[in-house]
Design a protein around this motif. Sequence first.
Motif, mmCIF file in Angstrom:
data_model
loop_
_atom_site.group_PDB
_atom_site.id
_atom_site.type_symbol
_atom_site.label_atom_id
_atom_site.label_comp_id
_atom_site.label_asym_id
_atom_site.label_seq_id
_atom_site.Cartn_x
_atom_site.Cartn_y
_atom_site.Cartn_z
ATOM 1 N N ALA A 1 0.839 -1.200 0.000
ATOM 2 C CA ALA A 1 0.000 0.000 0.000
ATOM 3 C C ALA A 1 0.873 1.248 0.000
ATOM 4 N N GLU A 2 0.277 2.366 -0.395
ATOM 5 C CA GLU A 2 0.993 3.639 -0.554
ATOM 6 C C GLU A 2 0.062 4.804 -0.232
ATOM 7 N N ASP A 3 0.552 5.791 0.509
ATOM 8 C CA ASP A 3 -0.332 6.911 0.783
ATOM 9 C C ASP A 3 -0.293 7.977 -0.313
ATOM 10 N N PHE A 4 0.455 7.745 -1.386
ATOM 11 C CA PHE A 4 0.300 8.571 -2.585
ATOM 12 C C PHE A 4 -1.116 8.410 -3.134
ATOM 13 N N SER A 5 -1.779 7.343 -2.708
ATOM 14 C CA SER A 5 -3.165 7.088 -3.113
ATOM 15 C C SER A 5 -4.077 8.258 -2.757
ATOM 16 N N TYR A 6 -3.807 8.924 -1.631
ATOM 17 C CA TYR A 6 -4.635 10.075 -1.248
ATOM 18 C C TYR A 6 -4.516 11.207 -2.263
ATOM 19 N N MET A 7 -3.317 11.389 -2.795
ATOM 20 C CA MET A 7 -3.120 12.442 -3.795
ATOM 21 C C MET A 7 -3.798 12.073 -5.111
ATOM 22 N N LEU A 8 -3.733 10.785 -5.463
ATOM 23 C CA LEU A 8 -4.381 10.345 -6.705
ATOM 24 C C LEU A 8 -5.899 10.344 -6.593
ATOM 25 N N GLU A 9 -6.436 10.363 -5.369
ATOM 26 C CA GLU A 9 -7.875 10.509 -5.205
ATOM 27 C C GLU A 9 -8.326 11.941 -5.493
ATOM 28 N N LYS A 10 -7.406 12.891 -5.326
ATOM 29 C CA LYS A 10 -7.749 14.306 -5.495
ATOM 30 C C LYS A 10 -7.334 14.870 -6.852
ATOM 31 N N ARG A 11 -6.305 14.319 -7.447
ATOM 32 C CA ARG A 11 -5.825 14.813 -8.727
ATOM 33 C C ARG A 11 -5.458 13.637 -9.633
ATOM 34 N N PRO A 12 -5.657 13.763 -10.942
ATOM 35 C CA PRO A 12 -5.236 12.690 -11.841
ATOM 36 C C PRO A 12 -3.714 12.584 -11.852
ATOM 37 N N GLY A 13 -3.247 11.370 -12.070
ATOM 38 C CA GLY A 13 -1.804 11.188 -12.086
ATOM 39 C C GLY A 13 -1.433 9.725 -12.173
ATOM 40 N N ALA A 14 -0.178 9.442 -11.864
ATOM 41 C CA ALA A 14 0.317 8.066 -11.951
ATOM 42 C C ALA A 14 1.482 7.870 -10.995
ATOM 43 N N PHE A 15 1.600 6.649 -10.509
ATOM 44 C CA PHE A 15 2.686 6.235 -9.628
ATOM 45 C C PHE A 15 3.515 5.219 -10.400
ATOM 46 N N VAL A 16 4.779 5.503 -10.565
ATOM 47 C CA VAL A 16 5.654 4.745 -11.457
ATOM 48 C C VAL A 16 6.660 3.940 -10.636
ATOM 49 N N LYS A 17 6.914 2.707 -11.050
ATOM 50 C CA LYS A 17 7.936 1.882 -10.407
ATOM 51 C C LYS A 17 9.239 1.971 -11.205
ATOM 52 N N LEU A 18 10.336 2.135 -10.485
ATOM 53 C CA LEU A 18 11.655 2.309 -11.096
ATOM 54 C C LEU A 18 12.560 1.133 -10.759
ATOM 55 N N GLY A 19 13.044 0.427 -11.763
ATOM 56 C CA GLY A 19 13.929 -0.706 -11.529
ATOM 57 C C GLY A 19 15.279 -0.271 -11.003
ATOM 58 N N GLN A 20 15.907 -1.132 -10.175
ATOM 59 C CA GLN A 20 17.218 -0.773 -9.633
ATOM 60 C C GLN A 20 18.165 -1.975 -9.478
ATOM 61 N N LYS A 21 17.740 -3.152 -9.937
ATOM 62 C CA LYS A 21 18.586 -4.336 -9.775
ATOM 63 C C LYS A 21 19.582 -4.440 -10.922
ATOM 64 N N ALA A 22 20.856 -4.326 -10.592
ATOM 65 C CA ALA A 22 21.920 -4.409 -11.592
ATOM 66 C C ALA A 22 22.244 -5.865 -11.908
ATOM 67 N N PRO A 23 22.900 -6.122 -13.046
ATOM 68 C CA PRO A 23 23.255 -7.508 -13.409
ATOM 69 C C PRO A 23 24.085 -8.223 -12.353
ATOM 70 N N ASP A 24 24.907 -7.477 -11.599
ATOM 71 C CA ASP A 24 25.727 -8.100 -10.557
ATOM 72 C C ASP A 24 24.976 -8.287 -9.243
ATOM 73 N N GLY A 25 23.684 -7.945 -9.244
ATOM 74 C CA GLY A 25 22.865 -8.117 -8.052
ATOM 75 C C GLY A 25 22.740 -6.880 -7.192
ATOM 76 N N LYS A 26 23.536 -5.872 -7.456
ATOM 77 C CA LYS A 26 23.450 -4.633 -6.683
ATOM 78 C C LYS A 26 22.052 -4.041 -6.824
ATOM 79 N N GLY A 27 21.482 -3.645 -5.692
ATOM 80 C CA GLY A 27 20.145 -3.064 -5.716
ATOM 81 C C GLY A 27 19.029 -4.084 -5.727
ATOM 82 N N GLY A 28 19.368 -5.368 -5.570
ATOM 83 C CA GLY A 28 18.361 -6.412 -5.665
ATOM 84 C C GLY A 28 17.767 -6.857 -4.349
ATOM 85 N N VAL A 29 18.276 -6.351 -3.229
ATOM 86 C CA VAL A 29 17.714 -6.725 -1.926
ATOM 87 C C VAL A 29 16.333 -6.080 -1.790
ATOM 88 N N PRO A 30 15.313 -6.826 -1.394
ATOM 89 C CA PRO A 30 13.959 -6.266 -1.323
ATOM 90 C C PRO A 30 13.844 -5.164 -0.279
#
Length: 391
Positions: A331-360
């Motif tokens: 869940a995310e509280d950006f949801s409150y902002m999207l209830e009031k204004r149109p918009g989008a919440f974007v997911k950004l990848g960060q896992k490198a081929p060597d595994g860096k950034g892959g820890v959840p």
Amino acid sequence: MPLNNRIAAMAPEIAEWRQTIHANPELGFEEHATSALVAEKLASWGIEVHRGIAGTGIVGVLRNGNSGRSIGLRADMDCLPMTEETGLPHASKTPGKMHACGHDGHTAMLLGAAKYLAETRNFDGTVNFIFQPAEEGPGGGRVMVEEGLFERFPCDSVYGIHNDPSLALGETAIVSGPILASADTVTFKIRGLGGHAARPHMAIDPVLIGSQLVVALQGIVSRRVDPLDSAVLSLCMFHAGSASNVIPETAEIKGTIRTLKRETRAAMERHIKRIAASVAEAFEAEIVVEWKSGYPVTVNHERETDLAAQAAAKVFAPEGIIRKRPPIMGAEDFSYMLEKRPGAFVKLGQKAPDGKGGVPVHHPKYDFNDDAAPYGVGFFSALVEQELPRG
């Protein structure tokens, strides 16, 4: 696809901001040092700074040209109450507090976009840089909205980014419709009749009653929710008793409920309260149900999601833009902002081929991958230039 050279050159500076924030984590509504850093940076770039929104929240306002158009860009600033185990040079200096969800990276990316846009000014309109406190539970997004965020800082649309260690570096998920669940909390306070463990017939055992309640409640998702719908009921805390030979008087159970539809959310509450009442009656006990409504479903608006994907095409390779992906039950509280204004919440990848950034996220060894930051800065900047075009 090559990143904007100017943004790519900013990467070491953005990483420095991010690591400073990471080393000095602050819990929700306590982000005083982080807010001060954000305000100082924004002011140094000539951006109008508004402080004290939802306590520690900040909005930076950057105007250019004569257009009446406006856009909001949001980042969260708070950390989690966890002890870090990364062993990194920039690890948390405060035991029991850690940026384990990447909000340090989100803040640094929005700062990077603010600096770039303040320098280039290749847009016509108003950009509101929204630095939100307390996403991890207290609901700073709700408080900002309730305090008149969009009345004070009009936004035709609003956008946010969250890192995603399950996605590769150079990927982004931009999906319309429900993408994250609502999150509600339920507490069951059970009162029976205490007694000696050797004379159970003289007592009303709240442990037995609570156990029956847990089992009965699990039938809601499996038997009362449409198999094509989604719902989660997780009972995660069960407290009772203080001795092995004493049947306690009371017990308490707590859990979380996640759903993707309003009608399912309402039905879950009805079913839970009805079952609790039935179990209490069957065992001649008392069960008080305390329901606390939390974050609503995060729903991306179709038009704005398409616009976000168009802007992402200027930063990410075509194969790196994911347009279809099942929602997840976080869940995310950006949801409150999207209830009031149109918009989008974007997911950004960060896992490198060597595994860096892959820890959840929410793991004691998590760390935001600084190599992902230029993608986020590039996306925010491209979105502003696209939606507030000059000429």
